[in-house]
Design an enzyme around this catalytic site. Sequence first.
Site, PDB file in Angstrom:
ATOM      1  CD  GLU A 240       2.168  -1.037 -11.884  1.00 51.56           C
ATOM      2  OE1 GLU A 240       1.047  -0.143 -10.739  1.00 51.56           O
ATOM      3  OE2 GLU A 240       3.049  -1.011 -11.705  1.00 51.56           O
TER       4      GLU A 240
ATOM      5  CG  MET B 223      -0.519  -3.927  -2.047  1.00 52.78           C
ATOM      6  SD  MET B 223      -1.237  -5.597  -2.626  1.00 52.78           S
ATOM      7  CE  MET B 223      -0.022  -7.024  -2.108  1.00 52.78           C
ATOM      8  CD  GLU B 224       3.980  -3.259  -4.918  1.00 53.30           C
ATOM      9  OE1 GLU B 224       3.329  -3.688  -4.634  1.00 53.30           O
ATOM     10  OE2 GLU B 224       3.360  -1.550  -4.880  1.00 53.30           O
TER      11      GLU B 224
ATOM     12  N   GLY C 299      -4.826   2.836  -4.362  1.00 57.33           N
ATOM     13  CA  GLY C 299      -6.723   2.965  -4.263  1.00 57.33           C
ATOM     14  C   GLY C 299      -6.572   3.975  -3.459  1.00 57.33           C
TER      15      GLY C 299
ATOM     16  CG  ASP D 177      -8.915   0.497  -7.427  1.00 56.50           C
ATOM     17  OD1 ASP D 177      -8.889   1.000  -6.629  1.00 56.50           O
ATOM     18  OD2 ASP D 177      -7.651  -0.015  -7.593  1.00 56.50           O
TER      19      ASP D 177
END
Length: 252
Positions: A13, A192-193, A79, A216
């Site tokens: 990333e 997630m962060e 996502g 996604d």
Amino acid sequence: MNRTAILSALPDEQQGLLELLQQAQKTSHAGRDFWQGVLHGQPVVLALSKIGKVAAATTATALIERFGVQRMVFTGVAGGLGAGVRVGDVVIATDFLQHDLDVSPLFPRYEVPFYGKACFGSDTALTARLHAAACDALAAAETHRPARQFADARVHSGLLASGDRFVSGAAESSSLRATLAGAGHEVLAVEMEGAAVAQVCLDYGVPFAAMRTISDRADDSAHVDFSSFVEQVASQYARAIMERFLLSLSIK
């Protein structure tokens, strides 16, 4: 020195940004590598948060305590959960929530204990710059390789939900979206962060903004799409958007 921290969870990333970093200097601290240098005329520190809320909070704290950054930006993938949020789109966060936090009945579900709220907002001015940079980058995307795949990509603004779980099933994502909506939280994407970094930045009074490219739909194909998307699309989006964002910091 008015230094900007740029965080990502995964090496791919941030690889494009690291390749452009001038006067690069690596410092190893707290089990992480921090790269100081100049990017598009701005002093920056590049760092990998690693994956998950605890790891991200550790990295954010180190950036503030050790490197004295004045602002923080997260770039990565997520996502898509919200209606109309498609693969290849970009979400600019206005708020962050931990979807796996539940201290009920002591506190309402999702509320962070002793903060009196569930959602932590991003910095308004910083987020406006990031949103403008994303819109400009996608409008000019015909010059970039991902444009051929995602010619109709859009920029969205709204809530990001963070949790220590890679949401990768259609049933799970549908349930998560419905549960959050039932509590009054219309979420656009899951990662997630972000919420952890937002909480650290609130504690220290450091402006924070975040962008996420939708890799996604957090469904049964998430694991199939993820790795190649990060390398081929998201990293190029990050490179183009962060260039415009950093250049905008020179404009009063």
